[in-house]
Each structure stands twice: as structure tokens, then as C-alpha cells.
Design a protein around this motif. Structure first.
Motif, PDB file in Angstrom:
ATOM      1  N   GLY A 169      29.379 -15.989  60.017  1.00  0.00           N
ATOM      2  CA  GLY A 169      29.577 -16.051  61.456  1.00  0.00           C
ATOM      3  C   GLY A 169      30.940 -15.612  61.942  1.00  0.00           C
ATOM      4  N   GLY A 170      31.746 -15.063  61.037  1.00  0.00           N
ATOM      5  CA  GLY A 170      33.080 -14.636  61.417  1.00  0.00           C
ATOM      6  C   GLY A 170      33.150 -13.168  61.777  1.00  0.00           C
ATOM      7  N   GLU A 171      34.358 -12.722  62.138  1.00  0.00           N
ATOM      8  CA  GLU A 171      34.588 -11.321  62.492  1.00  0.00           C
ATOM      9  C   GLU A 171      35.565 -10.700  61.500  1.00  0.00           C
ATOM     10  N   ALA A 172      35.211  -9.534  60.991  1.00  0.00           N
ATOM     11  CA  ALA A 172      36.076  -8.864  60.027  1.00  0.00           C
ATOM     12  C   ALA A 172      35.744  -7.381  59.972  1.00  0.00           C
ATOM     13  N   ILE A 173      36.739  -6.597  59.592  1.00  0.00           N
ATOM     14  CA  ILE A 173      36.543  -5.180  59.334  1.00  0.00           C
ATOM     15  C   ILE A 173      37.235  -4.840  58.015  1.00  0.00           C
ATOM     16  N   ALA A 174      36.738  -3.805  57.350  1.00  0.00           N
ATOM     17  CA  ALA A 174      37.286  -3.391  56.054  1.00  0.00           C
ATOM     18  C   ALA A 174      38.260  -2.242  56.239  1.00  0.00           C
ATOM     19  N   ASN A 175      39.238  -2.197  55.339  1.00  0.00           N
ATOM     20  CA  ASN A 175      40.177  -1.088  55.329  1.00  0.00           C
ATOM     21  C   ASN A 175      40.574  -0.810  53.890  1.00  0.00           C
ATOM     22  N   GLY A 176      40.572   0.461  53.514  1.00  0.00           N
ATOM     23  CA  GLY A 176      40.845   0.832  52.131  1.00  0.00           C
ATOM     24  C   GLY A 176      42.185   1.503  51.911  1.00  0.00           C
ATOM     25  N   ALA A 177      43.124   1.322  52.825  1.00  0.00           N
ATOM     26  CA  ALA A 177      44.417   1.991  52.705  1.00  0.00           C
ATOM     27  C   ALA A 177      45.206   1.477  51.506  1.00  0.00           C
ATOM     28  N   SER A 178      45.934   2.377  50.869  1.00  0.00           N
ATOM     29  CA  SER A 178      46.924   1.961  49.874  1.00  0.00           C
ATOM     30  C   SER A 178      48.171   1.508  50.614  1.00  0.00           C
ATOM     31  N   VAL A 179      48.696   0.356  50.237  1.00  0.00           N
ATOM     32  CA  VAL A 179      49.886  -0.148  50.921  1.00  0.00           C
ATOM     33  C   VAL A 179      51.111   0.725  50.646  1.00  0.00           C
ATOM     34  N   THR A 180      51.022   1.605  49.667  1.00  0.00           N
ATOM     35  CA  THR A 180      52.130   2.514  49.376  1.00  0.00           C
ATOM     36  C   THR A 180      52.159   3.724  50.303  1.00  0.00           C
ATOM     37  N   ASP A 181      51.129   3.896  51.113  1.00  0.00           N
ATOM     38  CA  ASP A 181      50.991   5.038  52.017  1.00  0.00           C
ATOM     39  C   ASP A 181      51.261   4.565  53.447  1.00  0.00           C
ATOM     40  N   PHE A 182      52.471   4.816  53.950  1.00  0.00           N
ATOM     41  CA  PHE A 182      52.862   4.268  55.245  1.00  0.00           C
ATOM     42  C   PHE A 182      51.980   4.778  56.373  1.00  0.00           C
TER      43      PHE A 182
END
Length: 305
Positions: A64-77
Motif C-alpha cells: 500500500g505504499g508509494e515507491a519508484i525504482a532507479n538504477g543509477a550508479s552513485v558514482t555517476d553524478f
């Protein structure tokens, strides 16, 4: 007093599994809208897949929550900036950042390739820098922000075979110390979490019964406190197996020796006084060290006058 996050937007990096997954699920369960970020790579940082992040999003939505996915590498500003923009485009703001993403490349320093040292620094330290920089102006503008850096006992106290990891994790403490000062005027609170948890990163390092005791869920309450509206700032909160402690970087009272030619010899002779922890303090900023030293020098000068 109940801790809840209704109306808040959170980004959790490295949230496709282990501790990050538990962080994301817990924030969502208490009302936060969550960006589940995960590169989907292996424990050593290789590879990548969006499926891990999407699976956590599916769990949150099913509850019942809200969320979205993201696949970014944290090394890529640039990718991190796009992740923050994705959150703003979807929900209008970002209130919470949990810098959790990390990798391991463990070896003794003698055997470690510098490339492996640098990669671990890039993911843990620069990854947190990139994500924090991407939300910093936004949090200042909205006059609200909660940032959690994931440090480690390996950085605070050392751990054999983890010079790269320990260096990165201690660097995050230094980053937190300064950002907590710079963010204070706009209600941005920055803290460190030092977790002890059984995850993919630690599964080879501990016996089964210890791993069972160290479920990631035992760390999550500390994260929730550090991400909450009433969070402290500039704290190093340690957590594992449902136990919680605080770590401090302290300054002893020390002694004044002066700069005479025999100062090195006198310092050696008085080292026990220098390291005596009676009356030690937790400085509020780096300037405190200089203040203590100058104060002692002035007292010594008065005594000779």
C-alpha cells in the motif's frame, strides 16, 4: 511519540537488498514515498540490473505504499542528478537521503591493487558526495533535510583487510561533521549510522548463529530516528542486533610543552598525560582543538610573566 514520515520523500541508495531494502521498506511502511535506488551489481560492484530495485518497489506497492525504482550508479553524478529530478518530478521534493550504497574489495594493503582502493572510495565516499550534492540545494531551498551517511566500525576502529573500506567510511564521518554545521541554519540535519548487520556484504565473514542475530532489521530503528523530523545532528549512531550505541571523536585535555629544543623528548616523557582521557571533550567544531592549544599556551605565558 510515534515516528512517521507522511508527506516526506526519501531516497535510499543501495536499496535493492540487505540493509538498504529494509531501510526502504521501513520508511515506506511509516508513510514515506521512496526512491529505491540500486545499480543491481554484485558485491564487488561489477555488473548491474534494475530488477533488484524494482522488486523492492513492488513489495512497497503491494503493502500500500508509494515507491519508484532507479538504477543509477552513485558514482555517476549526472545519473544521480537525474534520480533526484525523478523524485521531484514525481513527488515535488526530497526530504530524506540515506546514503547506503557500497561495495567490498577486501585484501590486505600489501596485496591490494590501487584500482580496488580507488573504486571502494569512489562508491562509498564519492557516491555519498554525489547524492548529497544533488539534494543539497533543494534541501536548503525547502529549509528541511535529513541525510544519513553509512559509516562503519571498520572506519571508526579499523578492521584487518579493509584499508580501502575503512578509509572511505571514516571519510564519511568527516563529511558529516562539516555538512551538519553548514546545513544547520536551514534545518538540514546530517548524521552517521554505523551498522552491524548480516547482509550480502558480510555473509562470508561470520558464523550462521551470529548472522541470524544480526538481521538487518536490528539496525533500521537507528536509521528511522536519524531520518526523522526530530533527528539529532552530527551524531554517530551505532546499531546491530537490536542494540544501539553512540561513537564520539574526542579531544583530551593534553598538556602544554612549548617549542623548546627538547620538546620532543618531553612529549615522549609526558605521553601518558597527553593521552589521559579524564576530562576529554567532544569538540563542536575543528576550531576547538586550536582553542584548547592556544589557551594552554596563553596560560603558560602568563605563568612566566
Amino acid at each position: 511519540m510515534s515516528i512517521e514520515f507522511k508527506g516526506r520523500v526519501a531516497i535510499v541508495t543501495g536499496a535493492g537488498g540487505g540493509l538498504g531494502r529494509q531501510h526502504a521498506l521501513a520508511l515506506a511502511a511509516r508513510g514515506a514515498k521512496v526512491v529505491v535506488n540500486d545499480l543491481g551489481g554484485a558485491r564487488d560492484g561489477s555488473g548491474g540490473s534494475a530488477s533488484a530495485a524494482q522488486a523492492v518497489v513492488d513489495e512497497i506497492r503491494a503493502a500500500g505504499g508509494e515507491a519508484i525504482a532507479n538504477g543509477a550508479s552513485v558514482t555517476d553524478f549526472e545519473a544521480v542528478q537525474a534520480m533526484v529530478q525523478q523524485a521531484v518530478d514525481t513527488w515535488g521534493r526530497v526530504d530524506i537521503l540515506v546514503n547506503n550504497a557500497g561495495i567490498l574489495r577486501d585484501k590486505t594493503f600489501a596485496k591490494m591493487e590501487l584500482a580496488d582502493f580507488k573504486l571502494v572510495m569512489d562508491v562509498h565516499l564519492m557516491g555519498a558526495v554525489n547524492c548529497t550534492k544533488a539534494v543539497w540545494a533543494l534541501m536548503n531551498e525547502q529549509k528541511y533535510g535529513r541525510i544519513v551517511m553509512t559509516t562503519s566500525s571498520s572506519g571508526l576502529y579499523g578492521n584487518f583487510g579493509q584499508s580501502n573500506y575503512g578509509a572511505a567510511k571514516m571519510a564519511l564521518v568527516g563529511l558529516m561533521q562539516t555538512l551538519s554545521l553548514e546545513g544547520a541554519k536551514n534545518n538540514i540535519r546530517v548524521n552517521c549510522l554505523a551498522p552491524t548487520a548480516a547482509t550480502r556484504m558480510t555473509e562470508d565473514l561470520m558464523p550462521a548463529e551470529v548472522l541470524e542475530a544480526l538481521k538487518p532489521e536490528g539496525v533500521v530503528p537507528a536509521m528511522l530516528v536519524l531520518a526523522s523530523q526530530d533527528a539529532p545532528t552530527r551524531a554517530i549512531l551505532c546499531a546491530g542486533a537490536g542494540a544501539f550505541e553512540a561513537a564520539h571523536i574526542t579531544l583530551t585535555q593534553g598538556v602544554h610543552i612549548g617549542i623548546a629544543p627538547d620538546a620532543p623528548e618531553e612529549l615522549v616523557a609526558r605521553m601518558a598525560e597527553v593521552t589521559d582521557r579524564a576530562g576529554e571533550q567532544v569538540p563542536m567544531s575543528g576550531a576547538a582543538q586550536g582553542a584548547v592549544e592556544i589557551g594552554k599556551a596563553m596560560e603558560a605565558a602568563k605563568a612566566l610573566a
